[in-house]
Design a protein around this motif. Sequence first.
Motif, short mmCIF file in Angstrom:
data_model
loop_
_atom_site.label_atom_id
_atom_site.label_comp_id
_atom_site.label_asym_id
_atom_site.label_seq_id
_atom_site.Cartn_x
_atom_site.Cartn_y
_atom_site.Cartn_z
N MET A 32 0.84 -1.15 -0.10
CA MET A 32 0.01 -0.02 0.11
C MET A 32 0.85 1.38 -0.08
O MET A 32 1.95 1.19 0.75
CB MET A 32 -0.85 -0.18 1.48
CG MET A 32 -1.88 1.15 1.42
SD MET A 32 -1.52 2.64 1.95
CE MET A 32 -1.15 2.10 3.78
N MET A 33 0.68 2.29 -0.92
CA MET A 33 1.52 3.43 -0.96
C MET A 33 0.59 4.62 -0.59
O MET A 33 -0.58 4.79 -0.93
CB MET A 33 2.12 3.58 -2.22
CG MET A 33 2.93 2.38 -2.60
SD MET A 33 2.19 0.98 -3.46
CE MET A 33 1.24 1.53 -4.81
N GLN A 34 1.26 5.71 -0.07
CA GLN A 34 0.45 6.82 0.17
C GLN A 34 1.64 8.08 -0.30
O GLN A 34 2.75 7.86 0.36
CB GLN A 34 0.15 7.35 1.49
CG GLN A 34 -0.91 8.08 1.74
CD GLN A 34 -1.82 8.19 2.94
OE1 GLN A 34 -1.49 7.42 3.92
NE2 GLN A 34 -2.69 9.09 3.10
N TYR A 35 1.08 8.96 -1.02
CA TYR A 35 2.08 9.94 -1.42
C TYR A 35 1.85 11.53 -1.02
O TYR A 35 0.90 11.94 -0.87
CB TYR A 35 1.76 9.87 -2.93
CG TYR A 35 1.79 8.66 -3.58
CD1 TYR A 35 3.08 8.28 -4.27
CD2 TYR A 35 0.64 7.71 -3.71
CE1 TYR A 35 3.18 6.95 -4.71
CE2 TYR A 35 0.79 6.46 -4.31
CZ TYR A 35 1.99 6.20 -4.74
OH TYR A 35 2.06 4.95 -5.38
N SER A 36 3.09 12.31 -1.00
CA SER A 36 3.02 13.48 -0.72
C SER A 36 2.39 14.16 -2.21
O SER A 36 2.38 13.62 -3.14
CB SER A 36 4.23 14.12 -0.34
OG SER A 36 5.09 14.13 -1.47
N HIS A 37 1.86 15.45 -2.03
CA HIS A 37 1.33 15.87 -3.07
C HIS A 37 2.26 16.03 -4.56
O HIS A 37 1.76 15.77 -5.63
CB HIS A 37 0.59 17.43 -2.85
CG HIS A 37 1.76 18.55 -2.53
ND1 HIS A 37 2.26 18.53 -1.46
CD2 HIS A 37 2.15 19.38 -3.28
CE1 HIS A 37 3.09 19.43 -1.61
NE2 HIS A 37 3.26 20.15 -2.68
N ASN A 38 3.28 16.19 -4.04
CA ASN A 38 4.43 16.45 -5.16
C ASN A 38 5.38 15.15 -5.62
O ASN A 38 6.35 15.02 -6.27
CB ASN A 38 5.52 17.48 -4.85
CG ASN A 38 6.22 16.94 -3.27
OD1 ASN A 38 5.80 16.16 -2.60
ND2 ASN A 38 7.21 17.79 -3.45
N ALA A 39 4.78 13.76 -5.00
CA ALA A 39 5.42 12.57 -5.24
C ALA A 39 5.55 12.39 -6.86
O ALA A 39 4.11 12.09 -7.22
CB ALA A 39 5.05 11.65 -4.13
N VAL A 40 6.40 11.84 -7.25
CA VAL A 40 6.57 11.07 -8.48
C VAL A 40 7.21 9.84 -8.21
O VAL A 40 8.24 9.59 -7.69
CB VAL A 40 7.29 12.07 -9.50
CG1 VAL A 40 7.27 11.20 -11.10
CG2 VAL A 40 6.91 13.19 -9.80
N GLN A 41 6.49 8.68 -8.36
CA GLN A 41 6.98 7.30 -8.26
C GLN A 41 7.41 6.73 -9.31
O GLN A 41 6.60 6.41 -10.23
CB GLN A 41 5.95 6.53 -7.42
CG GLN A 41 6.19 5.02 -7.34
CD GLN A 41 4.95 4.05 -6.91
OE1 GLN A 41 4.95 3.79 -5.86
NE2 GLN A 41 4.32 3.81 -7.77
N MET A 42 8.50 6.41 -9.45
CA MET A 42 9.12 5.55 -10.53
C MET A 42 8.98 4.19 -10.23
O MET A 42 9.61 3.70 -9.23
CB MET A 42 10.60 6.13 -10.95
CG MET A 42 11.08 5.25 -12.28
SD MET A 42 12.50 5.83 -12.93
CE MET A 42 13.66 5.50 -11.47
N CYS A 43 8.46 3.20 -11.06
CA CYS A 43 8.78 1.95 -10.87
C CYS A 43 9.24 1.06 -11.99
O CYS A 43 9.05 1.27 -13.12
CB CYS A 43 7.15 1.28 -10.91
SG CYS A 43 7.08 -0.31 -10.48
N ILE A 44 10.58 0.36 -11.62
CA ILE A 44 11.40 -0.29 -12.43
C ILE A 44 10.82 -1.74 -12.24
O ILE A 44 10.86 -2.10 -11.17
CB ILE A 44 12.73 -0.32 -12.28
CG1 ILE A 44 13.22 1.14 -12.09
CG2 ILE A 44 13.50 -1.09 -13.15
CD1 ILE A 44 14.61 1.35 -11.50
N ALA A 45 10.04 -2.14 -13.27
CA ALA A 45 9.65 -3.58 -13.11
C ALA A 45 10.24 -4.76 -13.77
O ALA A 45 10.69 -4.60 -15.15
CB ALA A 45 8.12 -3.54 -13.63
#
Length: 130
Positions: A99-112
């Motif tokens: 489960m993920m929760q983000y700050s308003h400016n978060a950019v989550q990069m996912c390497i899959a």
Amino acid sequence: MSSSPYLIHFKSIGKSDIGYISIAEKETLPFVPQRIYWTYYTPEDVKRGFHSHHQLEQVLVAVAGKIIVTTEMKNGDKQEFILDSPKTGLFIPKNCWRMMQYSHNAVQMCIASQTYDEADYIRDYQEFLK
Ligand code: T46
């Protein structure tokens, strides 16, 4: 048997007056990437995730902002990680509920580790526990 989530510290080159570059080289990654995607503009009151994957493994990086990631393994082992540095990644193994929760400016990069396949998702928590 899945391994546990762990943090990866990427190489960082530069200095404060000119800025930095971080690099995910093959020696630092636990798999050969097949896909990279990123999520952004997630409202602060929204939690995402709530699934695990049969085969997919990922490395998450907060390239901007802050992400709180809660992980749970089938054996009940729960951890919370705070990603707030673009030079730190979180390895998420297969069969790991997140489960993920983000700050308003978060950019989550996912390497899959795999290409996209909805059939690889387990979105039902009871099914995950089986
Ligand atoms: C994860 C966490 C960390 C696609 O059509 N193609 C894709 O490659 C992806 C990743 C998603 N989608 C579609 C499927 C859903 O309709 O985009 C929608 C949202 O995807 P998902 O439910 O996976 O979103 P999150 O934010 O809950 O999870 C994402 C990753 O997808 C997931 O694998 O582990 O970030």
